[in-house]
Enzyme design. Structure first.
Site, short mmCIF file in Angstrom:
data_model
loop_
_atom_site.label_atom_id
_atom_site.label_comp_id
_atom_site.label_asym_id
_atom_site.label_seq_id
_atom_site.Cartn_x
_atom_site.Cartn_y
_atom_site.Cartn_z
N THR A 34 -13.19 11.66 41.32
CA THR A 34 -11.93 11.06 41.81
C THR A 34 -10.84 12.07 42.13
O THR A 34 -9.83 11.72 42.73
CB THR A 34 -11.36 10.07 40.77
N GLU B 22 -15.47 14.62 34.04
CA GLU B 22 -15.65 13.37 34.79
C GLU B 22 -17.06 13.29 35.38
O GLU B 22 -17.70 12.23 35.37
CB GLU B 22 -14.61 13.25 35.91
N SER C 286 -8.50 19.70 37.64
CA SER C 286 -9.10 19.71 38.98
C SER C 286 -8.11 19.30 40.05
O SER C 286 -7.97 19.95 41.08
CB SER C 286 -10.31 18.76 38.99
N CYS D 271 -9.12 8.96 44.02
CA CYS D 271 -8.12 7.97 43.61
C CYS D 271 -6.85 8.06 44.43
O CYS D 271 -6.54 9.08 45.05
CB CYS D 271 -7.84 8.10 42.11
N HIS E 178 -6.05 17.03 31.30
CA HIS E 178 -6.10 18.48 31.38
C HIS E 178 -4.70 19.08 31.58
O HIS E 178 -4.33 19.50 32.68
CB HIS E 178 -7.03 18.91 32.52
N CYS F 242 0.04 10.16 36.95
CA CYS F 242 -0.46 8.96 37.61
C CYS F 242 -0.64 7.87 36.55
O CYS F 242 -0.48 8.12 35.36
CB CYS F 242 -1.80 9.26 38.30
#
Length: 319
Positions: A175, A136, A234, A205, A51, A22
């Site tokens: 997110t 996060e 995640s 997101c 990650h 992304c």
């Protein structure tokens, strides 16, 4: 006489789009690469920049040194904060030590940080929907004084939360969560606290949402869904979960082609393939190549959305 080549069984491989990097991940990786170009090696990175083991190993080879705490970095070398965000205490310590630091926090995570501060300034009690210990979540909760934000991980937590003033509350979300699981918790919170302050725009997101939507469609038309991504990612873990919930007979998370188990393909004629937001496209190609070596593959593309989002690099790297 040469023996005839074994006949490869037919298999349709459906590639989900969008998949892989992304805009936030792309920006974070570029920040580390540019920092190494500008300042030379080593550049220290607090926590894994994203990650994915392959990304981290490649950046290590370029001269990045990954650390968990800022105390592990010397004062005279640049440090990059990971895409997941950091508590306010981290840049404050870097400033106090007069370090060069670059914040690679995804702008969509930074948006959640800003929301948290606004709710706090307005005197609201805040709940954060997320996974305990995820960087996060640690970074978002660390924007405010300790004890200010309550973490909700599941529907039971949402049911049990008792604020001091039910008329003055707000919620935020990590997110990279499952859109559907989060929706259940949000619906419950809104039912319990009709006046609860919600994000102006969904915290989960666009990239997480798009990839999950694509996997839902993928699961409807395939028997096996493969997700390329690391187990500590995640958004990648959620993709495999979403695939199963959406009706796939089987869904598997693999780091790369070496994680393939050919027994998964028994009795399977259509396989879906996608990748988490921190997984490089070359790993996806490696999986395609490995499958094509064993099967007579027909490729299909499933395009759920087109992504055109880009994020600017820090000024320190562009001047």
């Amino acid at each position: 006489m040469n023996a005839p080549a074994p006949v490869r069984p037919p298999l349709t491989l459906v590639l989900a789009s969008p998949r892989g990097f992304c805009a936030g991940v792309d920006r974070a990786i570029q920040i580390v690469e540019r920092a190494i170009e500008k300042f030379g090696a080593p550049v220290y990175v607090r926590h894994e920049i994203v990650h994915n083991r392959h990304v981290v190993d490649r950046l290590k080879a370029l001269g990045a040194i990954f650390i968990e705490e800022l105390s592990e970095a010397p004062d005279d070398r640049p440090v990059v904060f990971s895409a997941h965000g950091v508590p306010k205490s981290v840049p404050a310590e870097a400033k106090a030590r007069e370090m060069i630091y670059l914040d690679a926090t995804c702008p969509l995570v930074s948006k959640v940080h800003v929301e948290a501060q606004k709710h706090f300034n307005s005197g609201r009690e805040i709940v954060l929907i997320g996974h305990e210990g995820h960087p996060e979540v640690v970074g978002t909760m660390g924007q405010l004084p300790e004890g200010t934000v309550t973490l909700i991980e599941n529907i039971d937590d949402a049911r049990a939360w008792i604020p001091k003033d039910p008329a003055n509350v707000a919620f935020l979300t990590q997110t990279t969560l499952s859109v559907d699981d989060t929706a259940d918790m949000v619906d419950l919170l809104k039912a319990r606290f009709p006046g609860i302050a919600a994000p102006h725009k969904e915290d989960i997101c666009y990239a997480t949402t798009n990839r999950q939507d694509a996997v839902k469609t993928l699961a409807q038309g395939t028997e096996l869904v493969l997700v390329v991504g690391s187990r500590n990612s995640s958004n990648s873990v959620r993709l495999a979960e979403v695939g199963l919930k959406a009706g796939a007979r089987d869904a598997r998370l693999i780091d790369d082609a070496s994680g393939l188990d050919w027994s998964w393909f028994d009795g399977v004629s259509r396989v879906g393939l996608t990748a988490g937001a921190s997984a490089p496209e070359d790993l996806v190609q490696g999986v395609i190549d490995a499958i094509a070596a064993r099967f007579d593959v027909t490729l299909e593309n499933l395009v759920e959305a087109r992504e055109t989002v880009t994020f600017k690099l820090p000024r320190l790297l562009t001047t």
